[in-house]
Design a protein around this motif. Structure first.
Motif, PDB file in Angstrom:
ATOM      1  N   ALA A 200       0.831  -1.211   0.000  1.00 51.11           N
ATOM      2  CA  ALA A 200       0.000   0.000   0.000  1.00 51.11           C
ATOM      3  C   ALA A 200       0.866   1.261   0.000  1.00 51.11           C
ATOM      4  O   ALA A 200       0.554   2.244  -0.684  1.00 51.11           O
ATOM      5  CB  ALA A 200      -0.921  -0.010   1.220  1.00 51.11           C
ATOM      6  N   THR A 201       1.978   1.223   0.739  1.00 50.25           N
ATOM      7  CA  THR A 201       2.895   2.365   0.762  1.00 50.25           C
ATOM      8  C   THR A 201       3.523   2.571  -0.613  1.00 50.25           C
ATOM      9  O   THR A 201       3.672   3.707  -1.082  1.00 50.25           O
ATOM     10  CB  THR A 201       3.988   2.146   1.818  1.00 50.25           C
ATOM     11  N   GLY A 202       3.895   1.468  -1.269  1.00 47.35           N
ATOM     12  CA  GLY A 202       4.452   1.558  -2.615  1.00 47.35           C
ATOM     13  C   GLY A 202       3.480   2.178  -3.600  1.00 47.35           C
ATOM     14  O   GLY A 202       3.863   3.019  -4.433  1.00 47.35           O
ATOM     15  N   ILE A 203       2.206   1.822  -3.498  1.00 48.08           N
ATOM     16  CA  ILE A 203       1.174   2.421  -4.361  1.00 48.08           C
ATOM     17  C   ILE A 203       1.082   3.928  -4.106  1.00 48.08           C
ATOM     18  O   ILE A 203       0.983   4.739  -5.041  1.00 48.08           O
ATOM     19  CB  ILE A 203      -0.195   1.752  -4.110  1.00 48.08           C
ATOM     20  N   ALA A 204       1.115   4.315  -2.827  1.00 50.12           N
ATOM     21  CA  ALA A 204       1.021   5.740  -2.482  1.00 50.12           C
ATOM     22  C   ALA A 204       2.208   6.526  -3.032  1.00 50.12           C
ATOM     23  O   ALA A 204       2.059   7.690  -3.414  1.00 50.12           O
ATOM     24  CB  ALA A 204       0.942   5.898  -0.969  1.00 50.12           C
ATOM     25  N   VAL A 205       3.380   5.891  -3.099  1.00 51.95           N
ATOM     26  CA  VAL A 205       4.581   6.574  -3.583  1.00 51.95           C
ATOM     27  C   VAL A 205       4.590   6.671  -5.105  1.00 51.95           C
ATOM     28  O   VAL A 205       4.849   7.740  -5.682  1.00 51.95           O
ATOM     29  CB  VAL A 205       5.851   5.855  -3.075  1.00 51.95           C
ATOM     30  N   PHE A 206       4.299   5.565  -5.765  1.00 55.73           N
ATOM     31  CA  PHE A 206       4.446   5.513  -7.222  1.00 55.73           C
ATOM     32  C   PHE A 206       3.160   5.848  -7.980  1.00 55.73           C
ATOM     33  O   PHE A 206       3.197   6.125  -9.173  1.00 55.73           O
ATOM     34  CB  PHE A 206       4.935   4.119  -7.646  1.00 55.73           C
ATOM     35  N   LYS A 207       2.021   5.833  -7.286  1.00 52.83           N
ATOM     36  CA  LYS A 207       0.757   6.207  -7.934  1.00 52.83           C
ATOM     37  C   LYS A 207      -0.070   7.009  -6.929  1.00 52.83           C
ATOM     38  O   LYS A 207      -1.096   6.533  -6.428  1.00 52.83           O
ATOM     39  CB  LYS A 207       0.007   4.948  -8.397  1.00 52.83           C
ATOM     40  N   PRO A 208       0.366   8.211  -6.612  1.00 48.26           N
ATOM     41  CA  PRO A 208      -0.260   8.988  -5.529  1.00 48.26           C
ATOM     42  C   PRO A 208      -1.735   9.276  -5.728  1.00 48.26           C
ATOM     43  O   PRO A 208      -2.466   9.457  -4.750  1.00 48.26           O
ATOM     44  CB  PRO A 208       0.562  10.281  -5.501  1.00 48.26           C
ATOM     45  N   SER A 209      -2.189   9.309  -6.978  1.00 47.86           N
ATOM     46  CA  SER A 209      -3.607   9.595  -7.213  1.00 47.86           C
ATOM     47  C   SER A 209      -4.512   8.470  -6.700  1.00 47.86           C
ATOM     48  O   SER A 209      -5.696   8.687  -6.440  1.00 47.86           O
ATOM     49  CB  SER A 209      -3.860   9.810  -8.710  1.00 47.86           C
ATOM     50  N   ALA A 210      -3.957   7.255  -6.551  1.00 43.67           N
ATOM     51  CA  ALA A 210      -4.749   6.121  -6.074  1.00 43.67           C
ATOM     52  C   ALA A 210      -4.883   6.097  -4.567  1.00 43.67           C
ATOM     53  O   ALA A 210      -5.771   5.423  -4.032  1.00 43.67           O
ATOM     54  CB  ALA A 210      -4.125   4.807  -6.560  1.00 43.67           C
ATOM     55  N   ALA A 211      -3.984   6.827  -3.863  1.00 36.99           N
ATOM     56  CA  ALA A 211      -4.002   6.815  -2.403  1.00 36.99           C
ATOM     57  C   ALA A 211      -3.590   8.179  -1.870  1.00 36.99           C
ATOM     58  O   ALA A 211      -2.508   8.343  -1.305  1.00 36.99           O
ATOM     59  CB  ALA A 211      -3.075   5.720  -1.884  1.00 36.99           C
ATOM     60  N   PRO A 212      -4.451   9.190  -2.041  1.00 33.32           N
ATOM     61  CA  PRO A 212      -4.076  10.550  -1.626  1.00 33.32           C
ATOM     62  C   PRO A 212      -4.160  10.728  -0.113  1.00 33.32           C
ATOM     63  O   PRO A 212      -4.760   9.916   0.600  1.00 33.32           O
ATOM     64  CB  PRO A 212      -5.124  11.418  -2.331  1.00 33.32           C
ATOM     65  N   ALA A 213      -3.550  11.807   0.367  1.00 33.24           N
ATOM     66  CA  ALA A 213      -3.703  12.184   1.773  1.00 33.24           C
ATOM     67  C   ALA A 213      -5.113  12.728   1.995  1.00 33.24           C
ATOM     68  O   ALA A 213      -5.748  13.250   1.070  1.00 33.24           O
ATOM     69  CB  ALA A 213      -2.665  13.233   2.145  1.00 33.24           C
ATOM     70  N   ILE A 214      -5.613  12.583   3.204  1.00 27.92           N
ATOM     71  CA  ILE A 214      -6.931  13.134   3.527  1.00 27.92           C
ATOM     72  C   ILE A 214      -6.835  14.659   3.549  1.00 27.92           C
ATOM     73  O   ILE A 214      -5.900  15.209   4.147  1.00 27.92           O
ATOM     74  CB  ILE A 214      -7.411  12.619   4.896  1.00 27.92           C
ATOM     75  N   PRO A 215      -7.754  15.374   2.894  1.00 26.29           N
ATOM     76  CA  PRO A 215      -7.715  16.841   2.916  1.00 26.29           C
ATOM     77  C   PRO A 215      -7.701  17.381   4.344  1.00 26.29           C
ATOM     78  O   PRO A 215      -8.328  16.817   5.240  1.00 26.29           O
ATOM     79  CB  PRO A 215      -9.011  17.229   2.184  1.00 26.29           C
ATOM     80  N   LYS A 216      -6.996  18.489   4.523  1.00 31.07           N
ATOM     81  CA  LYS A 216      -6.815  19.036   5.874  1.00 31.07           C
ATOM     82  C   LYS A 216      -8.151  19.347   6.549  1.00 31.07           C
ATOM     83  O   LYS A 216      -8.328  19.117   7.743  1.00 31.07           O
ATOM     84  CB  LYS A 216      -5.954  20.302   5.808  1.00 31.07           C
ATOM     85  N   LYS A 217      -9.112  19.862   5.786  1.00 35.62           N
ATOM     86  CA  LYS A 217     -10.382  20.224   6.394  1.00 35.62           C
ATOM     87  C   LYS A 217     -11.145  18.996   6.903  1.00 35.62           C
ATOM     88  O   LYS A 217     -11.943  19.078   7.841  1.00 35.62           O
ATOM     89  CB  LYS A 217     -11.252  21.003   5.397  1.00 35.62           C
ATOM     90  N   ALA A 218     -10.874  17.823   6.277  1.00 32.41           N
ATOM     91  CA  ALA A 218     -11.559  16.603   6.697  1.00 32.41           C
ATOM     92  C   ALA A 218     -10.952  16.019   7.964  1.00 32.41           C
ATOM     93  O   ALA A 218     -11.572  15.203   8.634  1.00 32.41           O
ATOM     94  CB  ALA A 218     -11.502  15.560   5.578  1.00 32.41           C
ATOM     95  N   ARG A 219      -9.703  16.404   8.266  1.00 28.48           N
ATOM     96  CA  ARG A 219      -9.045  15.894   9.467  1.00 28.48           C
ATOM     97  C   ARG A 219      -8.716  17.020  10.439  1.00 28.48           C
ATOM     98  O   ARG A 219      -7.827  16.881  11.274  1.00 28.48           O
ATOM     99  CB  ARG A 219      -7.779  15.129   9.087  1.00 28.48           C
ATOM    100  N   ASP A 220      -9.418  18.137  10.284  1.00 28.90           N
ATOM    101  CA  ASP A 220      -9.151  19.291  11.144  1.00 28.90           C
ATOM    102  C   ASP A 220      -9.688  19.007  12.549  1.00 28.90           C
ATOM    103  O   ASP A 220     -10.888  19.031  12.795  1.00 28.90           O
ATOM    104  CB  ASP A 220      -9.807  20.540  10.559  1.00 28.90           C
ATOM    105  N   VAL A 221      -8.797  18.696  13.460  1.00 27.12           N
ATOM    106  CA  VAL A 221      -9.187  18.397  14.827  1.00 27.12           C
ATOM    107  C   VAL A 221      -8.115  18.969  15.748  1.00 27.12           C
ATOM    108  O   VAL A 221      -6.938  18.986  15.425  1.00 27.12           O
ATOM    109  CB  VAL A 221      -9.331  16.869  15.035  1.00 27.12           C
ATOM    110  N   GLU A 222      -8.545  19.461  16.874  1.00 26.84           N
ATOM    111  CA  GLU A 222      -7.600  20.049  17.826  1.00 26.84           C
ATOM    112  C   GLU A 222      -6.634  18.998  18.340  1.00 26.84           C
ATOM    113  O   GLU A 222      -6.987  17.813  18.471  1.00 26.84           O
ATOM    114  CB  GLU A 222      -8.400  20.633  19.004  1.00 26.84           C
TER     115      GLU A 222
END
Length: 449
Positions: A200-222
């Protein structure tokens, strides 16, 4: 008896035909046993005194203390799922790993390992992970194939990561210690999870569109809120599983006692989170009763089948067939893995455990003990872990893998069957690598035995 040696193979074939026809397995085994008991007595192969052994064997099942672990572990996993503690756990771990690409896949694998340890049932793990994590992954732009593949593959870890119902049943059928099988399966199970995460990490590195980071607003927590979630949501289930497994590994408690502790602990966690209500408790008890009843019915029917089959000298036929295979131990391993893998397409693990595994116990002990250089009991522990890992691969493989159907049943319409099939292919490759490593490096299982 001369001239009637074909009765045992015929009985085995009739039982498989009835099972593959879709007839309930417990009734197929019980009915086949009754018919061939009449044939055996009528032909003079044995008399009705053989049947007097059946009540003794059934009483042995009822008084088997180890089998009590089954309802306890099922209850523990069902309570964590029905009280939505598993959903909260995924959300919290998603917040932790969200800032990095592929973080959700790591979170899914991590939670999947915990669910596997808690439930030990492939169907429960895949359905729970599909309902909890699939919508989250899709809404955050993750590839459909990757999402489906990682959920189904992680769900099958319930076969091998202790404390697993599968391992409890296998230990009973192989005649080995549940604790030894738990210890032996721990490293291979964790190894598979690590390999999944590496892919899964390899997919995120070599094909980032398949495993993007969660948008900041979706994980905005104190920061304080995140720490609170980690402390109150993530740590308690981890502590519960650690206590359950640790008490078994340390020899402080038997698997049955640890299972009871886990069931009470799961209710305690639900109560602390104000989730212990009559609805959750009723659904948990219904799930526990249903799965436990299925296992017990299969065990009773398979006991009758084994008694009549051995009365027809079927045990001798199977042992001679497997021990005298071309290639010796290699031939046995190939046949055992192929037969279990193929049967895993059509029948559930419990049916394989109660029908096929008892027939392989003597040949496995006889052939594997010299190959591994360990006592026969230890060799059977290694064999049991291999069987669990093999079935994981079978349950993932299209077009018949059970895990694929479980996910298909809860997946949204945009997840096609083709996407599920494509998604599991890389994980099947990882499973095969894990199985090969297990065979080439037996110390993965035998390290602490």
């Amino acid at each position: 008896m001369p001239g009637l040696e074909w009765l045992a193979p015929l009985m085995f074939a009739v039982a498989l035909i009835l099972i593959f026809s879709g007839y309930p397995v417990a009734f197929a085994l019980g009915g086949t046993s009754l018919v061939f008991a009449i044939i055996g007595v009528s032909s003079g192969y044995f008399d009705w005194h053989l049947m007097l052994a059946l009540p003794d064997r059934l009483f042995g099942i009822m008084s088997n203390y180890t089998l009590l672990a089954i309802p306890f572990f099922i209850f523990m996993g069902a309570m964590l799922e029905k009280s939505h503690l598993a959903r909260d756990l995924l959300h919290t771990i998603g917040l932790l790993f969200g800032p990095i690409r592929g973080g959700l896949t790591i979170a899914v694998i991590f939670v999947g390992v915990l669910l596997a340890a808690a439930t030990g049932i492939v169907g429960a793990s895949v359905v729970a992970m599909g309902m909890i994590s699939l919508p989250v992954m899709l809404s955050n732009g993750y590839s459909k194939e990757l999402s489906a593949g990682v959920i189904t593959a992680t769900g099958t870890l319930g076969q091998i990561i202790p404390p697993s119902i599968v391992l409890v049943v296998l230990a009973d059928q192989l005649g080995v210690s549940v604790g030894d099988l738990f210890i032996g399966a721990l490293v291979p199970g964790i190894l598979l999870a690590v390999l999944y995460a590496a892919y899964a990490t390899g997919i995120a590195v070599f094909k980032p569109s398949a495993a993007p980071a969660i948008p900041k607003k979706a994980r905005d927590v104190e920061h304080g809120e995140l720490l609170r979630k980690v402390f109150f949501v993530m740590l308690p289930p981890l502590l519960l599983i650690f206590v359950v497994l640790g008490s078994i590994f340390a020899g402080i408690a038997t698997p049955t006692e640890s299972g009871a502790l886990g069931a009470v602990g799961a209710m305690g966690l639900a109560a602390l989170n104000r989730r212990l209500n009559m609805t959750a408790l009723k659904r948990t008890m219904e799930e526990t009763a249903k799965l436990t009843s299925m296992v017990m019915m299969l065990l009773i029917a398979s006991t009758a089948f084994a008694l009549i089959f051995r009365g027809l000298d079927g045990g001798i036929w199977i042992e001679d067939l497997l021990i005298n295979l071309p290639g010796g131990v290699i031939g046995f391993l190939i046949l055992a893995n192929l037969s279990i893998f193929i049967l895993g397409f059509f029948i559930d693990f419990f049916e394989i455990a109660f029908i096929i595994i008892p027939l392989m116990v003597v040949p496995a002990a006889h052939l594997l003990s010299p190959m591994l250089g360990v006592p026969e009991t230890t060799a059977l522990v290694w064999f049991g872990v291999m069987v669990g890992m093999n079935l994981q691969t079978s349950f993932l493989t299209p077009p018949f893998g059970f895990a694929l159907f479980y996910l298909r049943g809860v997946a949204p319409p945009e997840i096609t069957t083709g996407a599920i099939y494509r998604g599991v292919i890389p994980f099947i490759g990882i499973q095969v690598v894990g199985l090969i490593l297990l065979i080439l490096i037996p110390e993965l299982v035998l390290w602490a035995l």
